[in-house]
Motif scaffolding. Structure first.
Motif, PDB file in Angstrom:
ATOM      1  N   VAL A   1       8.627  14.621  -0.429  1.00  0.00           N
ATOM      2  CA  VAL A   1       9.242  15.215   0.761  1.00  0.00           C
ATOM      3  C   VAL A   1       9.109  14.344   2.001  1.00  0.00           C
ATOM      4  CG1 VAL A   1       8.983  17.567  -0.071  1.00  0.00           C
ATOM      5  CG2 VAL A   1       7.190  16.577   1.346  1.00  0.00           C
ATOM      6  N   SER A   2       8.271  13.335   1.924  1.00  0.00           N
ATOM      7  CA  SER A   2       8.133  12.436   3.065  1.00  0.00           C
ATOM      8  C   SER A   2       9.192  11.342   2.963  1.00  0.00           C
ATOM      9  CB  SER A   2       6.743  11.805   3.067  1.00  0.00           C
ATOM     10  OG  SER A   2       6.673  10.857   4.097  1.00  0.00           O
ATOM     11  N   PHE A   3       9.825  11.081   4.053  1.00  0.00           N
ATOM     12  CA  PHE A   3      10.851  10.043   4.055  1.00  0.00           C
ATOM     13  C   PHE A   3      10.385   8.794   4.788  1.00  0.00           C
ATOM     14  CE2 PHE A   3      13.178  14.055   3.587  1.00  0.00           C
ATOM     15  CZ  PHE A   3      13.731  13.809   2.341  1.00  0.00           C
ATOM     16  N   GLU A   4       9.059   8.690   4.971  1.00  0.00           N
ATOM     17  CA  GLU A   4       8.475   7.501   5.585  1.00  0.00           C
ATOM     18  C   GLU A   4       7.840   6.653   4.495  1.00  0.00           C
ATOM     19  OE1 GLU A   4       5.824   8.384   8.743  1.00  0.00           O
ATOM     20  OE2 GLU A   4       7.092   9.992   9.516  1.00  0.00           O
TER      21      GLU A   4
ATOM     22  N   LEU B   1      14.836  18.355  -3.489  1.00  0.00           N
ATOM     23  CA  LEU B   1      13.531  17.688  -3.395  1.00  0.00           C
ATOM     24  C   LEU B   1      12.461  18.644  -2.880  1.00  0.00           C
ATOM     25  CD1 LEU B   1      14.341  14.118  -2.057  1.00  0.00           C
ATOM     26  CD2 LEU B   1      13.468  14.755  -4.297  1.00  0.00           C
ATOM     27  N   TYR B   2      12.821  19.491  -1.925  1.00  0.00           N
ATOM     28  CA  TYR B   2      11.863  20.466  -1.407  1.00  0.00           C
ATOM     29  C   TYR B   2      11.446  21.467  -2.483  1.00  0.00           C
ATOM     30  CZ  TYR B   2      12.498  18.841   3.379  1.00  0.00           C
ATOM     31  OH  TYR B   2      12.520  18.088   4.522  1.00  0.00           O
ATOM     32  N   TYR B   3      12.382  21.913  -3.292  1.00  0.00           N
ATOM     33  CA  TYR B   3      12.054  22.841  -4.372  1.00  0.00           C
ATOM     34  C   TYR B   3      11.173  22.172  -5.432  1.00  0.00           C
ATOM     35  CZ  TYR B   3      15.307  26.294  -2.580  1.00  0.00           C
ATOM     36  OH  TYR B   3      15.944  27.228  -1.803  1.00  0.00           O
ATOM     37  N   VAL B   4      11.515  20.948  -5.795  1.00  0.00           N
ATOM     38  CA  VAL B   4      10.711  20.212  -6.781  1.00  0.00           C
ATOM     39  C   VAL B   4       9.310  19.968  -6.233  1.00  0.00           C
ATOM     40  CG1 VAL B   4      10.493  18.010  -7.995  1.00  0.00           C
ATOM     41  CG2 VAL B   4      12.692  19.177  -7.925  1.00  0.00           C
ATOM     42  N   ALA B   5       9.212  19.591  -4.960  1.00  0.00           N
ATOM     43  CA  ALA B   5       7.898  19.371  -4.350  1.00  0.00           C
ATOM     44  C   ALA B   5       7.105  20.671  -4.296  1.00  0.00           C
ATOM     45  CB  ALA B   5       8.061  18.787  -2.950  1.00  0.00           C
TER      46      ALA B   5
ATOM     47  N   PHE C   1       3.827   5.249   0.284  1.00  0.00           N
ATOM     48  CA  PHE C   1       2.957   4.202  -0.244  1.00  0.00           C
ATOM     49  C   PHE C   1       1.506   4.686  -0.322  1.00  0.00           C
ATOM     50  CE2 PHE C   1       0.384   0.318   0.431  1.00  0.00           C
ATOM     51  CZ  PHE C   1       0.738  -0.339  -0.732  1.00  0.00           C
ATOM     52  N   ARG C   2       1.024   5.347   0.722  1.00  0.00           N
ATOM     53  CA  ARG C   2      -0.349   5.865   0.718  1.00  0.00           C
ATOM     54  C   ARG C   2      -0.538   6.953  -0.327  1.00  0.00           C
ATOM     55  NH1 ARG C   2      -0.645   7.112   6.673  1.00  0.00           N
ATOM     56  NH2 ARG C   2       0.317   5.196   7.354  1.00  0.00           N
ATOM     57  N   ALA C   3       0.455   7.803  -0.498  1.00  0.00           N
ATOM     58  CA  ALA C   3       0.351   8.854  -1.520  1.00  0.00           C
ATOM     59  C   ALA C   3       0.300   8.249  -2.918  1.00  0.00           C
ATOM     60  CB  ALA C   3       1.518   9.820  -1.396  1.00  0.00           C
ATOM     61  N   LEU C   4       1.129   7.255  -3.168  1.00  0.00           N
ATOM     62  CA  LEU C   4       1.111   6.605  -4.480  1.00  0.00           C
ATOM     63  C   LEU C   4      -0.190   5.848  -4.709  1.00  0.00           C
ATOM     64  CD1 LEU C   4       4.806   5.377  -4.770  1.00  0.00           C
ATOM     65  CD2 LEU C   4       3.729   7.364  -5.830  1.00  0.00           C
ATOM     66  N   LEU C   5      -0.722   5.223  -3.676  1.00  0.00           N
ATOM     67  CA  LEU C   5      -2.031   4.572  -3.805  1.00  0.00           C
ATOM     68  C   LEU C   5      -3.130   5.592  -4.082  1.00  0.00           C
ATOM     69  CD1 LEU C   5      -2.108   1.750  -1.102  1.00  0.00           C
ATOM     70  CD2 LEU C   5      -2.056   1.520  -3.579  1.00  0.00           C
ATOM     71  N   GLY C   6      -3.034   6.746  -3.464  1.00  0.00           N
ATOM     72  CA  GLY C   6      -4.002   7.813  -3.726  1.00  0.00           C
ATOM     73  C   GLY C   6      -3.945   8.292  -5.163  1.00  0.00           C
ATOM     74  N   ILE C   7      -2.742   8.421  -5.705  1.00  0.00           N
ATOM     75  CA  ILE C   7      -2.582   8.826  -7.109  1.00  0.00           C
ATOM     76  C   ILE C   7      -3.206   7.788  -8.031  1.00  0.00           C
ATOM     77  CG2 ILE C   7      -0.887   9.208  -8.938  1.00  0.00           C
ATOM     78  CD1 ILE C   7       0.948  10.371  -6.741  1.00  0.00           C
ATOM     79  N   ILE C   8      -2.909   6.530  -7.781  1.00  0.00           N
ATOM     80  CA  ILE C   8      -3.481   5.452  -8.600  1.00  0.00           C
ATOM     81  C   ILE C   8      -5.000   5.460  -8.499  1.00  0.00           C
ATOM     82  CG2 ILE C   8      -3.643   2.937  -8.821  1.00  0.00           C
ATOM     83  CD1 ILE C   8      -0.665   2.852  -7.953  1.00  0.00           C
ATOM     84  N   PHE C   9      -5.516   5.660  -7.283  1.00  0.00           N
ATOM     85  CA  PHE C   9      -6.962   5.710  -7.088  1.00  0.00           C
ATOM     86  C   PHE C   9      -7.594   6.845  -7.891  1.00  0.00           C
ATOM     87  CE2 PHE C   9     -10.636   7.371  -4.733  1.00  0.00           C
ATOM     88  CZ  PHE C   9     -11.442   6.245  -4.742  1.00  0.00           C
TER      89      PHE C   9
END
Length: 115
Positions: free
Chosen positions: A59-62, A6-10, A67-75
């Motif tokens: 890479v975030s496991f929280e 996951l770190y390499y992909v990120a 959720f905030r990152a996915l909302l940012g992408i949608i935005f």
């Protein structure tokens, strides 16, 4: 093992996002007119920031950060094309015209923008 993957992909996603953001900045500097500059800024900028946010989500496991990152992408994906379209329309109505090398200007003969 999976976490390392996951770190390499990120990391690859961050590099790709940085490349898209660089191309957006390069396009703003090098492209000939307002409309092509706005196109590169909205498309490549949204993809670059979306890839960076997706890398953060990987890479975030929280749950809250994901959720905030996915909302940012949608935005970004919803607002960048709409705002670019509205700004291009306002610029065309204000009198800015595309560069001379443009093959076709569909709005030139249209009465839709004349008021």
């Amino acid at each position: 093992m999976i976490v390392d993957l996951l770190y390499y992909v990120a990391g690859l996603m961050l590099i790709a996002g940085a490349l898209f953001s660089f191309l957006a900045a390069f396009g703003i500097v090098r492209l000939p007119d307002l409309f092509t500059r706005m196109h590169t800024a909205s498309k490549a900028g949204a993809v670059g920031s979306g890839l960076a946010l997706l890398a953060i989500a990987l890479v975030s496991f929280e749950t809250a950060v994901i959720f905030r990152a996915l909302l940012g992408i949608i935005f970004f994906m919803l607002t960048a094309p709409i705002s670019a379209h509205l700004l291009a329309r306002a610029a065309y109505i204000a009198g800015y015209r595309p560069a001379k090398g443009l093959v076709m200007d569909d709005f030139e003969k249209s009465d839709h923008f004349r008021k």
